[in-house]
Write a protein that holds these residues in place. Sequence first.
Motif: not given
Length: 356
Positions: A4-6, A24-33, A87-94, A118-120
């Motif tokens: 989960n990348v915010h 670049f967000v358009r090209y991220l692999d949706r299976k992994k990110y 929250s109970l579902n925090p981001p993995d990366v911001i 999350p990592r920044i």
Amino acid sequence: MPINVHIIRTRYPHWGNYSGFQQFVRYLDRKKYRPWLHEVSDNHADFPIRNRIIQNLAFRFIQRGNMKWYKLSDLALEIRLLRRCLSLNPPDVIHYLDGEHSARYLPMLLKRLPAEKPRIAVSFHQPPGIIDDLIDRRVVRHIDILNVVSPDQAIYFSRFMDRDRIKVILMGIDVDFFHPEPHLRPTGQFNCLTVGHYLRDFKLLRRICQGFSSRRDITFRVVSSRHEGLDDLPNVRVYKGIDDVALRKLYQQSTLLLLPMVHATANNALLEGIACGLPVVASALPGLKAYVPGREALLVKENSTEGFTSAILQVVQNSECHQQMAAAARQRALELDWRRVTPLFEAMYDDLAKSS
């Protein structure tokens, strides 16, 4: 499970649908990110408290320190993201895409939380000559990965941050939308195109245009909402408020891209121009040279008016030189295709997620 990348992006009104760092967000692999894109107004419009007195007090408070581009809209988003992190579902990366604008309080607050957080990652775009007045070094020290878009920025940040936490990723370009038009016929008219206003040297551009005032075969086109009074020159035509398709057509119908700059890192106009096969005549700045290091560009030292004039004439008077530069420009753009650049961001997210 996908990471989960915010992603936080400042909303710039002058960016088109195919331009800008966020592409670049358009090209991220949706299976992994799994990207969550947050857009922030470059003003106070997103701040929930509408009372002007409170807004003014809050703005005066956040303006303490160097980050003069940080607005109340940025503060509102950082507060919302802090809630999400707890929250109970925090981001993995911001990932802050515009660090000079929006990365201020959250990176420091997260470092104080005892729980898993999350990592920044923060991307910075401004050149070393001006960035010192736009960042808070206390915030920078709390960033896990600092991303820059030109090598000279890495040299600047390495003075107060570990080099292994700095990643240089050059900005990419949509080579499918921005492309040459192979069916255009030569007209004998040479059009020099300038696009944008930020960090452009308009005084130098005016001198260049004036120097060609007696040449009816060489004209200058300027696409800019702030063109610094160039429209009084007879060999200059100014364009404002044009859409993506009209802008692409101007690139395709021009002879060369002319970029006299005072500072530079990544540059949308440069990338769009070379993707459309335009030779480049620009200022010899480290940030530009990183993007056009070869035969696609003539880079002029010390912003010499005579140097720019000579370089323009070299391109327009030598058809073989023009063709070689045009081919090299398109090839360089293909090397910076977002499909090639995006895996570098994916690798950055992988490293951050593994270290959390």
